[in-house]
Design a protein around this motif. Structure first.
Motif, mmCIF file in Angstrom:
data_model
loop_
_atom_site.group_PDB
_atom_site.id
_atom_site.type_symbol
_atom_site.label_atom_id
_atom_site.label_comp_id
_atom_site.label_asym_id
_atom_site.label_seq_id
_atom_site.Cartn_x
_atom_site.Cartn_y
_atom_site.Cartn_z
ATOM 1 N N ASP A 22 -16.321 -5.619 -10.527
ATOM 2 C CA ASP A 22 -14.962 -5.493 -9.994
ATOM 3 C C ASP A 22 -14.547 -4.047 -9.689
ATOM 4 O O ASP A 22 -13.869 -3.807 -8.678
ATOM 5 N N PRO A 23 -14.935 -3.040 -10.490
ATOM 6 C CA PRO A 23 -14.497 -1.672 -10.171
ATOM 7 C C PRO A 23 -14.987 -1.171 -8.813
ATOM 8 O O PRO A 23 -14.344 -0.281 -8.224
ATOM 9 N N ALA A 24 -16.068 -1.727 -8.310
ATOM 10 C CA ALA A 24 -16.563 -1.285 -6.998
ATOM 11 C C ALA A 24 -15.571 -1.613 -5.888
ATOM 12 O O ALA A 24 -15.623 -1.008 -4.812
ATOM 13 N N ARG A 25 -14.687 -2.556 -6.139
ATOM 14 C CA ARG A 25 -13.708 -2.959 -5.127
ATOM 15 C C ARG A 25 -12.342 -2.309 -5.355
ATOM 16 O O ARG A 25 -11.383 -2.640 -4.660
ATOM 17 N N PHE A 26 -12.229 -1.424 -6.313
ATOM 18 C CA PHE A 26 -10.941 -0.774 -6.573
ATOM 19 C C PHE A 26 -10.519 0.054 -5.362
ATOM 20 O O PHE A 26 -11.339 0.695 -4.703
ATOM 21 N N ASN A 27 -9.201 0.044 -5.106
ATOM 22 C CA ASN A 27 -8.629 0.864 -4.037
ATOM 23 C C ASN A 27 -8.157 2.180 -4.649
ATOM 24 O O ASN A 27 -7.156 2.226 -5.367
ATOM 25 N N LEU A 28 -8.861 3.262 -4.354
ATOM 26 C CA LEU A 28 -8.496 4.580 -4.850
ATOM 27 C C LEU A 28 -7.953 5.468 -3.735
ATOM 28 O O LEU A 28 -7.811 6.674 -3.916
ATOM 29 N N VAL A 29 -7.660 4.852 -2.575
ATOM 30 C CA VAL A 29 -7.186 5.602 -1.411
ATOM 31 C C VAL A 29 -5.674 5.493 -1.263
ATOM 32 O O VAL A 29 -4.962 6.495 -1.215
ATOM 33 N N ASP A 30 -5.173 4.260 -1.174
ATOM 34 C CA ASP A 30 -3.729 4.068 -0.972
ATOM 35 C C ASP A 30 -3.187 2.901 -1.794
ATOM 36 O O ASP A 30 -2.435 2.068 -1.282
ATOM 37 N N PRO A 31 -3.533 2.795 -3.083
ATOM 38 C CA PRO A 31 -2.979 1.700 -3.886
ATOM 39 C C PRO A 31 -1.477 1.849 -4.055
ATOM 40 O O PRO A 31 -0.944 2.959 -4.025
ATOM 41 N N VAL A 32 -0.800 0.723 -4.229
ATOM 42 C CA VAL A 32 0.644 0.766 -4.424
ATOM 43 C C VAL A 32 0.950 1.409 -5.773
ATOM 44 O O VAL A 32 0.202 1.253 -6.748
ATOM 45 N N GLU A 33 2.055 2.159 -5.797
ATOM 46 C CA GLU A 33 2.514 2.835 -7.011
ATOM 47 C C GLU A 33 3.752 2.114 -7.524
ATOM 48 O O GLU A 33 4.705 1.906 -6.770
ATOM 49 N N ARG A 34 3.747 1.712 -8.787
ATOM 50 C CA ARG A 34 4.828 0.885 -9.314
ATOM 51 C C ARG A 34 5.165 1.291 -10.739
ATOM 52 O O ARG A 34 4.475 2.113 -11.358
ATOM 53 N N ARG A 37 0.849 -1.190 0.000
ATOM 54 C CA ARG A 37 0.000 0.000 0.000
ATOM 55 C C ARG A 37 0.891 1.248 0.000
ATOM 56 O O ARG A 37 1.913 1.298 0.694
ATOM 57 N N SER A 38 0.501 2.262 -0.732
ATOM 58 C CA SER A 38 1.227 3.530 -0.703
ATOM 59 C C SER A 38 1.158 4.152 0.690
ATOM 60 O O SER A 38 0.206 3.912 1.438
ATOM 61 N N LEU A 39 2.164 4.963 1.020
ATOM 62 C CA LEU A 39 2.113 5.678 2.294
ATOM 63 C C LEU A 39 0.888 6.584 2.366
ATOM 64 O O LEU A 39 0.223 6.671 3.395
ATOM 65 N N ALA A 40 0.602 7.287 1.263
ATOM 66 C CA ALA A 40 -0.577 8.161 1.182
ATOM 67 C C ALA A 40 -0.610 9.156 2.338
ATOM 68 O O ALA A 40 -1.614 9.302 3.033
ATOM 69 N N THR A 41 0.515 9.841 2.546
ATOM 70 C CA THR A 41 0.599 10.884 3.569
ATOM 71 C C THR A 41 0.656 12.248 2.885
ATOM 72 O O THR A 41 0.756 12.333 1.649
ATOM 73 N N ALA A 42 0.608 13.303 3.684
ATOM 74 C CA ALA A 42 0.696 14.652 3.114
ATOM 75 C C ALA A 42 2.026 14.848 2.394
ATOM 76 O O ALA A 42 2.092 15.479 1.332
ATOM 77 N N GLN A 43 3.105 14.289 2.966
ATOM 78 C CA GLN A 43 4.423 14.443 2.349
ATOM 79 C C GLN A 43 4.599 13.522 1.145
ATOM 80 O O GLN A 43 5.257 13.873 0.167
ATOM 81 N N PHE A 44 3.999 12.325 1.215
ATOM 82 C CA PHE A 44 4.123 11.341 0.131
ATOM 83 C C PHE A 44 2.723 10.877 -0.270
ATOM 84 O O PHE A 44 2.296 9.769 0.053
ATOM 85 N N PRO A 45 1.983 11.735 -0.993
ATOM 86 C CA PRO A 45 0.585 11.412 -1.319
ATOM 87 C C PRO A 45 0.482 10.363 -2.420
ATOM 88 O O PRO A 45 1.429 10.131 -3.181
ATOM 89 N N ALA A 46 -0.670 9.725 -2.463
ATOM 90 C CA ALA A 46 -1.003 8.794 -3.546
ATOM 91 C C ALA A 46 -1.963 9.527 -4.480
ATOM 92 O O ALA A 46 -3.174 9.563 -4.241
ATOM 93 N N ASN A 47 -1.408 10.129 -5.530
ATOM 94 C CA ASN A 47 -2.220 10.946 -6.436
ATOM 95 C C ASN A 47 -2.882 10.074 -7.494
ATOM 96 O O ASN A 47 -2.575 10.141 -8.692
#
Length: 584
Positions: A509-521, A358-368
């Protein structure tokens, strides 16, 4: 009020994208101002190397195997002069580097550049923007990356700490493969016969096979540590064709970064890492001298039906004895502990591991993550076949030749680089802009495979307007057997918003997508018999390769390209090519 909000929403989305682009440009400008320029020279030379009691002359950088480290900080400019002294053509790809408006430095042969020919040179020039962690560089033509590869270590900007415990020491660990024979001969034979290529003779850890192979006890990587310390291991899978499990006996690893992006830390006894992927982990050593040594093995995770190198590379973790620090740390009389790695085909472990990222998704390291999508694509990825030439006998399925394809298009490598053809308006006869955005023929992708396994061939691209938000679902197929595929996208990071097994369900399936903190790769495994969904913002003008990082699948055609058009502003356009860009 509700109508007003509905009308207001597109404005908010547009403003969000505009602000995101502005922040990226400011970051690029800040990087160019605050960073330093780091110069490297890569001489491509033939070098005699001995492993497994076999000596062979092979292509290397500066005579080193693996090659030299590139070390830079976020914001630095990196300039690498590559001089080709060998008979083979060469290019170098800086795997995972965003290459913002520097597509001429990306490196895949006949995509962004023509190869560097014998006696020629080329200067790769790029700035590292918004990335910190571990990446790697490698040759990007034929199978030369079997011996031409090395780490890229990106430190944070000065004064910016890691978002985890500061390590006592940092150690790159790069996995590869060793062939006793010339790998160019291996792939050339496979393409000639249409069958699968011969497999490697050993895996390597920092270029060394380790004690579990014949004639290799002396060729063992030893990680020497002190008790009570924290080490940052920068893990890289540079192997050509194998995903790998890795563990250290009696020790727990904490994952903190993948593909040069910080993640929420989690502990694990075993890593799984696909070709093209990198993973930074913290290793906390025992608080006191353990009076033991510990194996650090890696062996393959297997999903395909073909042959594979069923062997194990191992390094050794050795503790320094505080009571006698001057004596050799390795003591054969001490017990040697070995970890238990998952079974070869343990897909459930791999699924559980990847779901923890999972992405950190913090203010300093956001998950855009792009919240709205301009263009949706559905790509099938998998194997297939092509007809055997007349008057030839082929060793592929039912007398055909093995092939691989995306949406049943097996990529035909052009003789002119796509980026040059695009930039100078000379695409006619080089590529067509009509890559299929969905499969042209639909079937039960993970069920009974169709009897016709033949693929089409072509040099086709997808054209995207600048700053298009993209959602791409990649679906594995059971044609000639389901298999995982580590897909690498050049020029972009993407967010892995969903994945699953079976056929993708566009309704549920799209209803289960993680749009909050998905991993960035930059490289993601399409699950065997399953699918993965990614999103990215096409904010980087140029031509960008996307391909399976199993080199054999790339050789068979499992690749395509995205063409991202210039934006309206000068800072949204691809600059002209450098004067020393190689000619075809």
């Amino acid at each position: 009020m509700g109508v007003f909000l509905l009308q207001f929403k597109p404005f908010v989305c547009a403003l969000t994208f505009a602000l995101s682009s502005l922040l990226l440009l400011l970051e690029l400008a800040n990087a160019q101002q605050s960073g330093v320029t780091r110069h490297y020279k890569f001489d491509i030379v033939m070098t005699n190397v001995t492993r497994l009691c076999h000596t062979k002359s092979m292509v290397t950088v500066n005579g080193q195997f693996p090659g030299p480290k590139i070390i830079a900080r976020e914001g630095d400019r990196v300039v690498v002069k590559v001089v080709n002294h060998v008979q083979s053509n060469i290019t170098i790809h800086w795997h995972g580097i965003r290459q913002l408006r520097s597509g001429w430095a990306d490196g895949p042969a006949y995509i962004t550049q023509c190869p560097i020919q014998t006696g020629q040179s080329y200067v790769y020039n790029f700035t590292i923007v918004g990335q910190r962690g571990t990446l790697f560089w490698h040759a990007h033509i034929s199978w030369l990356r079997a011996t031409v590869y090395g780490p890229i270590i990106i430190l944070p900007k000065r004064g910016v700490p890691y978002p985890f415990t500061k390590p006592y020491k940092e150690v790159p660990i790069i996995f590869g493969e060793w062939w006793n024979v010339d790998t160019e001969a291996v792939i050339n034979q496979a393409l000639q016969t249409g069958g699968g290529p011969n497999v490697s003779d050993a895996y390597t850890l920092n270029g060394l096979p380790g004690p579990l192979y014949n004639c290799s006890a002396k060729d063992t990587f030893k990680l020497k540590v002190k008790p009570g310390k924290t080490y940052l291991l920068r893990m890289i899978n540079a192997a050509l064709n194998d995903e790998l499990f890795f563990g250290i006996a009696n020790h727990t690893l904490t994952v903190v970064d993948v593909d040069a992006v910080y993640v929420k830390p989690f502990d694990t006894k075993t890593l799984v890492i696909a070709p093209g992927q990198t993973t930074n982990v913290l290793l906390r050593t025992e608080p006191t001298y353990p009076s033991a040594n510990f194996f650090m093995p890696a062996r393959p995770y297997v999903t395909g039906q073909g042959t594979f190198d069923n062997s194990t590379v191992a390094g050794l973790l050795e503790y320094e004895n505080p009571s006698s620090p001057l004596s050799p740390s390795f003591n054969k009389n001490l017990p040697l502990f070995k970890p238990t790695l998952p079974p070869l085909r343990d897909t459930s472990f791999v699924t559980n591991f990847t779901n923890k990222l999972r992405s950190l998704a913090t203010a300093q390291f956001p998950a855009n993550v792009p919240r709205t999508v301009d263009r949706r694509f559905f790509f099938t990825v998998g194997l297939g076949s092509s007809p055997c030439p007349a008057n030839r006998t082929c060793q592929g399925p039912n007398g055909t030749k093995f092939a691989a394809a995306i949406n049943n298009v097996s990529f035909a490598v052009p003789t002119t680089a796509l980026l040059q053809a695009h930039f100078f308006g000379r695409s006619r006869g080089v590529y067509s802009p009509n890559f299929p955005i969905v499969p042209l023929s639909q079937f039960n992708y993970t069920g009974t495979a169709p009897s016709n396994t033949l693929v089409s061939n072509g040099t086709k691209v997808v054209v995207l307007p600048f700053n298009t938000s993209v959602e791409l679902v990649m679906q594995d197929t059971s044609v000639l057997g389901a298999e995982s595929h580590p897909l690498h996208l050049h020029g972009f990071n993407f967010f892995v918003v969903g994945q699953g097994f079976g056929n993708y369900d566009p309704v549920n399936d799209p209803a289960r997508f993680n749009l909050v903190d998905p991993v960035e790769r930059n490289t993601v495994g399409v699950p065997s018999g399953g699918w993965v969904a990614i999103r990215f913002q096409a904010d980087n003008p140029g031509v960008w390769f996307m391909h399976c990082h199993f080199e054999v699948h790339t050789s068979w055609g499992l690749k395509m390209a995205w063409l991202v058009l210039n934006g309206n502003r000068p800072d949204q356009k691809l600059p002209p090519p450098p004067s020393d860009l190689p000619k075809c």
